[in-house]
Scaffold this active site. Structure first.
Site, PDB file in Angstrom:
ATOM      1  N   LEU A  64      13.701   5.526   1.074  1.00  0.00           N
ATOM      2  CA  LEU A  64      13.290   4.741   2.251  1.00  0.00           C
ATOM      3  C   LEU A  64      11.769   4.591   2.220  1.00  0.00           C
ATOM      4  CD1 LEU A  64      14.026   3.259   4.791  1.00  0.00           C
ATOM      5  CD2 LEU A  64      14.032   5.437   6.032  1.00  0.00           C
ATOM      6  N   HIS A  65      11.314   3.433   1.725  1.00  0.00           N
ATOM      7  CA  HIS A  65       9.908   3.234   1.377  1.00  0.00           C
ATOM      8  C   HIS A  65       9.010   2.971   2.594  1.00  0.00           C
ATOM      9  CE1 HIS A  65      11.504   2.735  -2.697  1.00  0.00           C
ATOM     10  NE2 HIS A  65      12.291   1.801  -2.242  1.00  0.00           N
ATOM     11  N   GLY A  66       9.300   1.925   3.336  1.00  0.00           N
ATOM     12  CA  GLY A  66       8.365   1.413   4.338  1.00  0.00           C
ATOM     13  C   GLY A  66       7.881   2.415   5.366  1.00  0.00           C
TER      14      GLY A  66
ATOM     15  N   THR B 254       7.809   7.895  -2.018  1.00  0.00           N
ATOM     16  CA  THR B 254       8.905   7.274  -1.264  1.00  0.00           C
ATOM     17  C   THR B 254      10.273   7.615  -1.860  1.00  0.00           C
ATOM     18  OG1 THR B 254       8.967   5.153  -2.459  1.00  0.00           O
ATOM     19  CG2 THR B 254       7.398   5.347  -0.624  1.00  0.00           C
TER      20      THR B 254
ATOM     21  N   CYS C 257       7.184   5.359   5.232  1.00  0.00           N
ATOM     22  CA  CYS C 257       6.172   6.308   4.747  1.00  0.00           C
ATOM     23  C   CYS C 257       4.772   5.909   5.222  1.00  0.00           C
ATOM     24  CB  CYS C 257       6.207   6.387   3.223  1.00  0.00           C
ATOM     25  SG  CYS C 257       7.587   7.338   2.560  1.00  0.00           S
TER      26      CYS C 257
END
Ligand code: RIB
Length: 312
Positions: free
Chosen positions: A240-242, A194, A244
């Site tokens: 930007l984690h989510g 991420t 992924c």
């Protein structure tokens, strides 16, 4: 093939982007419900944020359930310093007209998995508290869940809430331990991948340029939440984690990783919540996780922006 999803989430601007990305891909995802989790902010805020997001996407038909108000054992650690006091600061979303469901989120998970054996993917953007409690309350569901795809953990990129632990794991490491030992096919999207997905000004501008309300709101939210990470990492864009998680389900070919053993540290005074990823397969511990280490940022943002553009 359309995937039936249960989404576990504590939005959080990055998770808002993930939820909207999923809702922008109606051919690929059939969202059976959202389970609001205590995490980035308190449960009352994550419930409200889930309701706001399904309304923003024009999907008030998607039910939102309240999960547990705190982790299994530990006191709740939140991340208001990143996400702001409401968790969705940055966008001016109206208070929702729809209401949270009466059934508890844990019971929704159990009932839904039992009603759709072999069909449900758990899309986890949050701490794993509610899935872990569901597995404890109804062990039979472990064999009925198709797979878990979760944003959780870190190894090469080390931690973000402590020097060794990623936030989703750190908030409820006991829950992560229960889930990773449940024998369910699991893919993790950790900070290692991420952190490669950075919301540069050009990418946020491309999102804004679409002009539809969901793209504009997402860009506004990310422009708020990026401040902490830009100051912390000094990168050209905040990770930007989510998104992924849905991106992996939509386009696994833009990612790479390997099946390895991942265990959770529960007792370390300095390392609690650390995901110990046996990347070089030094131990003979069971290989319980497909651990995603790399991805293609350009393909990722193209997919995200196109998905958001499908929404109102
Ligand atoms: O560690 C990053 C993750 O933790 C993000 O998804 C953020 O929303 C929090 O849940």
């Amino acid at each position: 093939m359309t995937r039936k999803l249960i989404i576990l989430t504590d939005p959080g601007q990055d998770q808002a982007a993930a939820i909207l990305m999923i809702l922008g891909q109606r051919e690929a995802f059939d969202v059976l419900g959202l389970v609001a989790t205590a995490g980035n902010i308190s449960l009352d805020h994550t419930i409200t944020n889930c309701l706001k997001l399904v309304e923003l996407a024009g999907r008030p038909d998607i039910p939102v359930f309240a999960g547990c108000p705190q982790p299994i054992i530990r006191p709740l650690v939140m991340a208001e310093h990143v996400h702001g006091p409401t968790g969705l600061d940055g966008a001016h979303l109206p208070m929702p007209a729809i209401k949270v469901q009466q059934r508890h989120g844990v019971d929704f998970i159990i009932d839904t998995v039992r009603a759709h054996p072999g069909e449900i993917t758990i899309c986890s953007l949050s701490p794993l508290t509610n899935l872990a409690v569901a597995l404890r309350k109804a062990p039979d569901i472990a064999g009925k869940i198709v797979e878990i795809v979760a944003m959780l953990g870190a190894y090469f990129e080390v931690g973000n809430i402590t020097p060794t632990a990623e936030f989703n794991c750190y908030v409820d490491p006991e829950a992560a331990d229960i889930v990773l030992k449940a024998g369910i096919r699991t893919t993790l999207l950790p900070l290692d991948v991420t952190h490669q997905m950075r919301s540069t000004p050009e990418r946020l501008q491309a999102m804004l340029a679409f002009g539809n309300r969901c793209s504009v709101a997402t860009a506004e939210m990310l422009e708020f939440s990026q401040a902490f990470d830009l100051g912390k990492y000094g990168w050209e864009g905040a990770p930007l984690h989510g998104p992924c998680v849905p991106a992996f389900m939509l386009a696994p070919e833009i990612f790479s990783g390997r099946l390895i053993s991942v265990a959770v540290e529960l007792n370390g005074t300095l390392t609690a919540g650390m995901t110990v990823a046996d990347w070089w397969q030094i131990t003979d511990r069971p290989k319980n996780v497909f651990y995603v280490r790399d991805g293609d940022p350009n393909a990722y943002y193209d997919l995200l922006i196109r998905s958001l553009g499908n929404l109102p």
